[in-house]
Every structure is written in structure tokens, then in C-alpha cells.
Write an enzyme that holds these catalytic residues in place. Structure first.
Site, PDB file in Angstrom:
ATOM      1  N   LYS A   1       0.907  -1.237  -0.007  1.00  0.00           N
ATOM      2  CA  LYS A   1       0.096  -0.133  -0.012  1.00  0.00           C
ATOM      3  C   LYS A   1       0.979   1.191   0.058  1.00  0.00           C
ATOM      4  O   LYS A   1       0.307   2.364  -0.648  1.00  0.00           O
ATOM      5  CB  LYS A   1      -0.950  -0.062   1.120  1.00  0.00           C
ATOM      6  CG  LYS A   1      -1.854  -1.149   1.334  1.00  0.00           C
ATOM      7  CD  LYS A   1      -2.794  -0.814   2.291  1.00  0.00           C
ATOM      8  CE  LYS A   1      -2.174  -1.066   3.819  1.00  0.00           C
ATOM      9  NZ  LYS A   1      -1.868  -2.028   4.191  1.00  0.00           N
TER      10      LYS A   1
ATOM     11  N   ARG B   1      -9.281   0.893   9.296  1.00  0.00           N
ATOM     12  CA  ARG B   1      -8.931  -0.530   9.660  1.00  0.00           C
ATOM     13  C   ARG B   1      -9.965  -1.359  10.318  1.00  0.00           C
ATOM     14  O   ARG B   1      -9.814  -2.426  10.830  1.00  0.00           O
ATOM     15  CB  ARG B   1      -7.638  -0.298  10.538  1.00  0.00           C
ATOM     16  CG  ARG B   1      -6.533  -0.694   9.625  1.00  0.00           C
ATOM     17  CD  ARG B   1      -5.336  -0.540  10.563  1.00  0.00           C
ATOM     18  NE  ARG B   1      -4.012  -1.224  10.031  1.00  0.00           N
ATOM     19  CZ  ARG B   1      -2.974  -0.464   9.764  1.00  0.00           C
ATOM     20  NH1 ARG B   1      -3.179   0.527   9.212  1.00  0.00           N
ATOM     21  NH2 ARG B   1      -1.875  -1.126   9.439  1.00  0.00           N
TER      22      ARG B   1
ATOM     23  N   ARG C   1      11.809  -5.726   4.951  1.00  0.00           N
ATOM     24  CA  ARG C   1      11.558  -4.447   4.886  1.00  0.00           C
ATOM     25  C   ARG C   1      12.485  -3.554   5.545  1.00  0.00           C
ATOM     26  O   ARG C   1      12.926  -3.940   6.554  1.00  0.00           O
ATOM     27  CB  ARG C   1      10.452  -4.154   4.888  1.00  0.00           C
ATOM     28  CG  ARG C   1       9.929  -2.690   4.940  1.00  0.00           C
ATOM     29  CD  ARG C   1       8.487  -2.283   4.736  1.00  0.00           C
ATOM     30  NE  ARG C   1       7.771  -2.704   6.057  1.00  0.00           N
ATOM     31  CZ  ARG C   1       6.316  -2.730   5.869  1.00  0.00           C
ATOM     32  NH1 ARG C   1       5.685  -2.242   4.695  1.00  0.00           N
ATOM     33  NH2 ARG C   1       5.555  -2.771   7.070  1.00  0.00           N
TER      34      ARG C   1
ATOM     35  N   ARG D   1      11.408  -1.234  10.874  1.00  0.00           N
ATOM     36  CA  ARG D   1      10.634  -0.872  11.677  1.00  0.00           C
ATOM     37  C   ARG D   1      10.574  -1.712  12.803  1.00  0.00           C
ATOM     38  O   ARG D   1      10.618  -2.941  12.781  1.00  0.00           O
ATOM     39  CB  ARG D   1       9.131  -0.741  11.023  1.00  0.00           C
ATOM     40  CG  ARG D   1       8.886   0.517  10.054  1.00  0.00           C
ATOM     41  CD  ARG D   1       7.731   0.498   9.389  1.00  0.00           C
ATOM     42  NE  ARG D   1       6.587  -0.149  10.093  1.00  0.00           N
ATOM     43  CZ  ARG D   1       5.318  -0.031   9.416  1.00  0.00           C
ATOM     44  NH1 ARG D   1       5.161   0.494   8.277  1.00  0.00           N
ATOM     45  NH2 ARG D   1       4.266  -0.882   9.878  1.00  0.00           N
TER      46      ARG D   1
ATOM     47  N   ARG E   1      -0.403  -8.165  13.989  1.00  0.00           N
ATOM     48  CA  ARG E   1      -0.900  -7.454  13.033  1.00  0.00           C
ATOM     49  C   ARG E   1      -1.814  -8.075  12.044  1.00  0.00           C
ATOM     50  O   ARG E   1      -2.709  -7.741  11.696  1.00  0.00           O
ATOM     51  CB  ARG E   1       0.152  -6.590  12.359  1.00  0.00           C
ATOM     52  CG  ARG E   1       0.765  -5.546  13.145  1.00  0.00           C
ATOM     53  CD  ARG E   1       2.287  -5.014  12.841  1.00  0.00           C
ATOM     54  NE  ARG E   1       2.196  -4.621  11.460  1.00  0.00           N
ATOM     55  CZ  ARG E   1       3.271  -4.296  10.767  1.00  0.00           C
ATOM     56  NH1 ARG E   1       4.554  -4.939  11.073  1.00  0.00           N
ATOM     57  NH2 ARG E   1       3.341  -3.529   9.557  1.00  0.00           N
TER      58      ARG E   1
HETATM   59  P1  AMP Z   1       1.025   0.794   9.005  1.00  0.00           P
HETATM   60  O1  AMP Z   1       1.991   1.747   8.718  1.00  0.00           O
HETATM   61  O2  AMP Z   1      -0.364   1.253   8.183  1.00  0.00           O
HETATM   62  O3  AMP Z   1       1.460  -0.566   9.041  1.00  0.00           O
HETATM   63  O4  AMP Z   1       0.637   1.001  10.492  1.00  0.00           O
HETATM   64  C1  AMP Z   1       1.475   0.944  11.600  1.00  0.00           C
HETATM   65  C2  AMP Z   1       0.754   0.617  12.922  1.00  0.00           C
HETATM   66  O5  AMP Z   1       0.108   2.083  13.255  1.00  0.00           O
HETATM   67  C3  AMP Z   1      -0.324  -0.278  12.868  1.00  0.00           C
HETATM   68  O6  AMP Z   1       0.261  -1.647  13.171  1.00  0.00           O
HETATM   69  C4  AMP Z   1      -1.120   0.364  14.035  1.00  0.00           C
HETATM   70  O7  AMP Z   1      -0.719  -0.193  15.240  1.00  0.00           O
HETATM   71  C5  AMP Z   1      -1.183   1.565  13.813  1.00  0.00           C
HETATM   72  N1  AMP Z   1      -2.380   2.262  12.941  1.00  0.00           N
HETATM   73  C6  AMP Z   1      -2.048   2.576  11.570  1.00  0.00           C
HETATM   74  N2  AMP Z   1      -3.409   2.900  10.973  1.00  0.00           N
HETATM   75  C7  AMP Z   1      -4.205   2.581  11.950  1.00  0.00           C
HETATM   76  C8  AMP Z   1      -5.657   2.758  12.234  1.00  0.00           C
HETATM   77  N3  AMP Z   1      -6.596   3.032  10.899  1.00  0.00           N
HETATM   78  N4  AMP Z   1      -6.350   2.250  13.088  1.00  0.00           N
HETATM   79  C9  AMP Z   1      -5.556   1.803  14.140  1.00  0.00           C
HETATM   80  N5  AMP Z   1      -4.305   1.640  14.103  1.00  0.00           N
HETATM   81  C10 AMP Z   1      -3.626   2.092  13.146  1.00  0.00           C
END
Ligand code: AMP
Length: 217
Positions: free
Chosen positions: A15, A90, A129, A162, A173
Site C-alpha cells: 500500500k 481498519r 523490509r 521498523r 498485526r
Molecule cells: P502501517 O504503517 O499502516 O502498517 O501502521 C503501523 C501501525 O500503526 C499499525 O500496526 C497500527 O498499530 C497503527 N495504525 C495505523 N493505522 C491505524 C488505524 N487506521 N487504526 C488503528 N491503528 C492504526
């Protein structure tokens, strides 16, 4: 062209990479809740401190907090010409809040682009990654290497893994994805907004396919 876009897909589906390509090609605002939380963590703000406790373990940040930051960002003037929501919504609560917000600010969602990817490949992608600490550009230790090891091609910043890309957090996750996020595909399918793409084709081909689709409408 379709311009108000939600990008969906499990962690590691691509994404973020796709969003960065589409943003440049079509002048769209990229709204990544994950990036917003990571910036807040770096700046050690109260939001960052709260988010960190959830993100480190792979859990979702509470809905009210997440909806609040998206509400603020999506209401800003620069989103009037189109936006890419990456990593939001989400949960069903977030999707319903977004429906209301979109009506309120007259920025209806045009399409939900879903990236399909099997779990084995997701684990391979996430465990290799690396991300630039300064600009967030993603790399992979085998398939998307930087020209100089450990250094970002775009800005020269250092690459790092990360903290939530470890095996333990990844399991959590993926669990949240399957339990909380995947059901949203049916939610958007019922609204006639869902379009599926196979993300195994590679990032350049995927970008071409999605771009062509968005421009054809
Ligand atoms: P991402 O970079 O999209 O993989 O997001 C990293 C982390 O941020 C996720 O594993 C969640 O802990 C938090 N996070 C990101 N977007 C959301 C969301 N829409 N709702 C809740 N937690 C989020």
C-alpha cells in the site's frame, strides 16, 4: 479520473509503495495513519506516546484517536483535489465514521483499491523490509535494494527496520487484519466501491494497472 481513494490490503501488500507512486503521478494527497503516528512518536508528542504503546506490540491504536487525526487531515484544503487513504479505515467503526465525515466535508469516496497478497509472501516482504528514517521510502533487502547499502536513494537518510516489523508484532498485526479489517472488503463491496488487484505482480506493474484503472473512470 477517480481521485478520492482508499487503499486496502494486509500489512506488506504494498500500500505504502503504491501510494507514493500514485501521489506523484496524479498529484494526490497521501494520508497514511501509520506515517502520522510514526511522526508523532519521533516528535515525542502526547499522541506519539499513546500510539507507541499500541504500535510496538502490533495492536491497533484506539478508534477515537485514529478517527480524530484523519478528520483533521482530510478536512484540510489540499485534500480537495483528491487523496489516498493508506491504512485507514481498519475497523468497521472507522469505516462508518469515514462515511459520515465524507458527507460532512463533501469529499465522497470514489473507489476502494484492494491489494491481494498471500500470507507467506507478506511475511517474506515484511521481514526484509527497510525504511528510510528521514523520508519513509520503503526498500527490501533482496528485491528492492538501495544503490548504497543502508542509505536511501532519495534523500541519503539511513535505512532501518521498523520496530513493529518483528515476527511477534507481525503475527498480532496479521491477526488484527484478518479479524478487524478484512470484513471491510464486504462492506465496500456492498457499496459497489471495491476493486481488487493482485499485488504479486510487482510494484511497477501494479502501479501501471491501478493508474490505468483510475484514469479509465
Ligand atoms: P502501517 O504503517 O499502516 O502498517 O501502521 C503501523 C501501525 O500503526 C499499525 O500496526 C497500527 O498499530 C497503527 N495504525 C495505523 N493505522 C491505524 C488505524 N487506521 N487504526 C488503528 N491503528 C492504526
Amino acid at each position: 479520473m477517480l481521485k478520492n481513494i482508499i487503499l486496502m490490503g494486509p500489512p506488506g501488500a504494498g500500500k505504502g509503495t503504491l501510494a507514493k507512486q500514485l501521489k506523484v503521478a496524479h498529484h494526490l494527497v497521501h494520508i497514511s495513519t501509520g506515517d502520522m503516528f510514526r511522526e508523532a512518536i519521533k516528535a515525542e508528542t502526547p499522541l506519539g506516546k499513546l500510539a507507541q504503546s499500541y504500535i510496538a506490540k502490533g495492536h491497533l491504536v484506539p478508534d477515537d484517536v485514529t478517527i480524530g487525526i484523519v478528520r483533521d487531515r482530510l478536512s484540510q484544503e489540499d485534500c480537495a483535489n483528491g487523496f489516498l487513504l493508506d491504512g485507514f479505515p481498519r475497523t468497521l467503526v472507522q469505516a462508518e465514521a469515514l462515511d459520515k465525515l465524507a458527507v460532512e466535508i463533501h469529499r465522497p469516496i470514489d473507489v476502494v483499491v484492494n491489494l491481494d497478497c498471500d500470507e507467506k509472501e507478506l511475511i517474506r516482504r515484511i521481514s526484509g523490509r527497510r525504511v528510510c528514517k528521514n523520508c519513509g521510502t520503503p526498500y527490501h533487502i533482496n528485491t528492492m535494494k538501495s544503490k548504497i547499502e543502508g542509505i536511501c536513494d532519495v534523500c541519503g537518510g539511513p535505512l532501518f527496520q521498523r520496530p513493529d516489523d518483528n515476527e511477534e508484532a507481525l503475527k498480532v498485526r496479521l491477526g488484527h487484519y484478518n479479524h478487524d479489517t478484512k470484513p471491510l472488503l464486504d462492506y465496500y463491496k456492498a457499496k459497489g466501491l471495491l476493486v481488487n488487484f493482485n499485488s504479486l505482480v510487482g510494484s511497477e506493474d501494479l502501479f501501471d494497472e491501478v493508474s490505468l484503472f483510475l484514469k479509465s473512470k
